[in-house]
Design a protein around this motif. Structure first.
Motif, PDB file in Angstrom:
ATOM      1  N   LYS A 202       1.667  -6.950  -5.407  1.00  0.00           N
ATOM      2  CA  LYS A 202       0.221  -6.973  -5.212  1.00  0.00           C
ATOM      3  C   LYS A 202      -0.344  -5.559  -5.131  1.00  0.00           C
ATOM      4  O   LYS A 202      -1.411  -5.267  -5.671  1.00  0.00           O
ATOM      5  N   VAL A 203       0.381  -4.674  -4.445  1.00  0.00           N
ATOM      6  CA  VAL A 203      -0.057  -3.279  -4.337  1.00  0.00           C
ATOM      7  C   VAL A 203      -0.092  -2.631  -5.721  1.00  0.00           C
ATOM      8  O   VAL A 203      -1.057  -1.940  -6.075  1.00  0.00           O
ATOM      9  N   LEU A 204       0.946  -2.867  -6.515  1.00  0.00           N
ATOM     10  CA  LEU A 204       1.010  -2.288  -7.858  1.00  0.00           C
ATOM     11  C   LEU A 204      -0.134  -2.798  -8.737  1.00  0.00           C
ATOM     12  O   LEU A 204      -0.711  -2.039  -9.526  1.00  0.00           O
ATOM     13  N   GLU A 205      -0.467  -4.067  -8.598  1.00  0.00           N
ATOM     14  CA  GLU A 205      -1.590  -4.621  -9.358  1.00  0.00           C
ATOM     15  C   GLU A 205      -2.904  -3.977  -8.927  1.00  0.00           C
ATOM     16  O   GLU A 205      -3.756  -3.652  -9.765  1.00  0.00           O
ATOM     17  N   LYS A 206      -3.074  -3.770  -7.622  1.00  0.00           N
ATOM     18  CA  LYS A 206      -4.307  -3.189  -7.092  1.00  0.00           C
ATOM     19  C   LYS A 206      -4.515  -1.751  -7.557  1.00  0.00           C
ATOM     20  O   LYS A 206      -5.658  -1.313  -7.778  1.00  0.00           O
ATOM     21  N   ILE A 207      -3.430  -1.004  -7.697  1.00  0.00           N
ATOM     22  CA  ILE A 207      -3.571   0.409  -8.061  1.00  0.00           C
ATOM     23  C   ILE A 207      -3.580   0.619  -9.573  1.00  0.00           C
ATOM     24  O   ILE A 207      -3.666   1.756 -10.044  1.00  0.00           O
ATOM     25  N   GLY A 208      -3.469  -0.476 -10.348  1.00  0.00           N
ATOM     26  CA  GLY A 208      -3.698  -0.342 -11.780  1.00  0.00           C
ATOM     27  C   GLY A 208      -2.539  -0.576 -12.714  1.00  0.00           C
ATOM     28  O   GLY A 208      -2.656  -0.324 -13.921  1.00  0.00           O
TER      29      GLY A 208
ATOM     30  N   ILE B 154      11.655   2.627 -10.857  1.00  0.00           N
ATOM     31  CA  ILE B 154      12.200   3.124  -9.587  1.00  0.00           C
ATOM     32  C   ILE B 154      12.369   1.924  -8.663  1.00  0.00           C
ATOM     33  O   ILE B 154      11.405   1.195  -8.407  1.00  0.00           O
ATOM     34  N   GLY B 155      13.577   1.721  -8.137  1.00  0.00           N
ATOM     35  CA  GLY B 155      13.843   0.511  -7.379  1.00  0.00           C
ATOM     36  C   GLY B 155      13.832   0.682  -5.874  1.00  0.00           C
ATOM     37  O   GLY B 155      13.013   0.098  -5.172  1.00  0.00           O
ATOM     38  N   SER B 156      14.721   1.494  -5.339  1.00  0.00           N
ATOM     39  CA  SER B 156      14.927   1.555  -3.892  1.00  0.00           C
ATOM     40  C   SER B 156      13.823   2.300  -3.146  1.00  0.00           C
ATOM     41  O   SER B 156      13.525   1.992  -2.000  1.00  0.00           O
ATOM     42  N   ASN B 157      13.192   3.276  -3.777  1.00  0.00           N
ATOM     43  CA  ASN B 157      12.166   4.085  -3.118  1.00  0.00           C
ATOM     44  C   ASN B 157      10.773   3.542  -3.469  1.00  0.00           C
ATOM     45  O   ASN B 157      10.177   3.915  -4.483  1.00  0.00           O
ATOM     46  N   ILE B 158      10.254   2.648  -2.625  1.00  0.00           N
ATOM     47  CA  ILE B 158       8.965   2.014  -2.906  1.00  0.00           C
ATOM     48  C   ILE B 158       7.834   3.036  -2.918  1.00  0.00           C
ATOM     49  O   ILE B 158       6.908   2.957  -3.736  1.00  0.00           O
ATOM     50  N   GLN B 159       7.914   4.032  -2.033  1.00  0.00           N
ATOM     51  CA  GLN B 159       6.875   5.063  -1.991  1.00  0.00           C
ATOM     52  C   GLN B 159       6.804   5.816  -3.321  1.00  0.00           C
ATOM     53  O   GLN B 159       5.721   6.020  -3.870  1.00  0.00           O
ATOM     54  N   ALA B 160       7.954   6.219  -3.843  1.00  0.00           N
ATOM     55  CA  ALA B 160       7.990   6.928  -5.128  1.00  0.00           C
ATOM     56  C   ALA B 160       7.484   6.027  -6.251  1.00  0.00           C
ATOM     57  O   ALA B 160       6.777   6.475  -7.164  1.00  0.00           O
ATOM     58  N   ASN B 161       7.832   4.759  -6.183  1.00  0.00           N
ATOM     59  CA  ASN B 161       7.393   3.789  -7.179  1.00  0.00           C
ATOM     60  C   ASN B 161       5.868   3.707  -7.209  1.00  0.00           C
ATOM     61  O   ASN B 161       5.237   3.783  -8.272  1.00  0.00           O
ATOM     62  N   ILE B 162       5.249   3.575  -6.034  1.00  0.00           N
ATOM     63  CA  ILE B 162       3.792   3.423  -5.946  1.00  0.00           C
ATOM     64  C   ILE B 162       3.074   4.717  -6.312  1.00  0.00           C
ATOM     65  O   ILE B 162       2.109   4.708  -7.090  1.00  0.00           O
ATOM     66  N   LEU B 163       3.538   5.848  -5.779  1.00  0.00           N
ATOM     67  CA  LEU B 163       2.888   7.127  -6.075  1.00  0.00           C
ATOM     68  C   LEU B 163       2.982   7.476  -7.557  1.00  0.00           C
ATOM     69  O   LEU B 163       2.026   7.983  -8.144  1.00  0.00           O
TER      70      LEU B 163
END
Length: 278
Positions: free
Chosen positions: A168-174, A135-144
């Motif tokens: 960094k956020v993606l690494e932190k959440i696993g 998922i590219g444009s929607n960072i919230q959807a990407n992270i959730l």
């Protein structure tokens, strides 16, 4: 509603989709075979594909299964390449048009919202070997989506990041692997523009990489020992590709010729020196 538009394994009058683990019963409807598993859940298979599915053995693909969530330009290209290599790929996107575009390519194409945990659970994503969040444009959807996949126990999660902070956020959440397609492509393009020898680079760490380059003119008809790549330049030649032959772990006496491709390992600064040689 979740819609499947894809093949599954046939067993008599039942379809069996390995990731879901449940038999799905056929219901002919308007040129399609609709297979209901749960209320509001359907799998659609164009009837012209059915004869090719009767022999279960022919339906079995390579063991590794992939799911790609987010079918933009990157996601679609990824699905196409994995399918071309013979792997089973599920494509997931909330946009029906994007799913329709990928129907004939993906093994399974699903219109669904990846931010709904029950939806991903019902799709059996935890049973896939690798799930790629593209998922590219929607960072919230990407992270959730990445968080949900982690909580579901997906074996390996590869997530696409927009920038360093997002990564960094993606690494932190696993996320097991964080990729930066646009950045990496820009770096590759820049290096190919400034050096006519550069072909490819694989980053092993922030400071070490493996590169693939054409042999610089200054190396023509010289052995690795004469050039002194390891001693003088601190670069290790892993292989040499010469026409259709690949010489793995070449001897120090091996000579380099025009047209040879060198696969080398080293510090990025040292690799950059040989990449920019004439």
């Amino acid at each position: 509603m979740i819609k499947y538009i894809a093949p599954a394994l046939i067993n008599g009058d039942r379809f069996f989709y390995p990731a879901l683990g449940n038999p799905l019963y056929l219901k002919p409807r308007k040129g399609y075979i609709i297979i209901d598993r749960l209320p509001g859940f359907s799998l659609q298979i164009n009837e012209r594909t059915v004869p090719n599915l009767i022999n279960t053995r022919e339906c079995l693909m390579k063991n590794k299964q992939f799911a790609v969530i987010g079918i933009g330009r990157f996601g679609q290209s990824l699905v196409e390449e994995l399918a071309h290599l013979g792997y089973e790929v599920m494509a997931i996107d909330n946009d029906e048009d994007k799913i329709n575009d990928i129907i004939e390519i993906a093994t399974h194409a699903v219109q669904a919202d990846s931010m709904e945990e029950d939806t991903l659970k019902s799709l059996g994503v935890r049973n896939f070997d690798v799930v790629i969040v593209s998922i590219g444009s929607n960072i919230q959807a990407n992270i959730l989506t990445t968080i949900i996949l982690k909580e579901l126990g997906v074996k390996r999660i590869v997530a696409k990041a927009q920038n360093a902070l997002h990564g960094k956020v993606l690494e932190k959440i696993g996320a097991d692997v964080v990729i930066y397609p646009e950045r990496d492509m820009a770096i590759k393009l820049a290096r190919s523009l400034v050096s006519s020898n550069f072909l490819e680079q694989i980053n092993l760490s922030p400071t070490y990489s493996v590169i693939e380059i054409f042999t610089p003119k200054t190396f023509f008809n010289k052995s690795l020992m004469e050039i002194g790549l390891r001693k003088k330049m601190r670069v290790t030649v892993l292989a040499i590709r010469r026409n259709n032959e690949v010489i793995v772990s070449p001897e120090p006496t091996e000579k380099l010729y025009q047209g040879d491709v060198i696969v080398a390992l080293g510090n990025n600064e040292d690799l950059e020196i040989i990449t920019n040689m004439d």
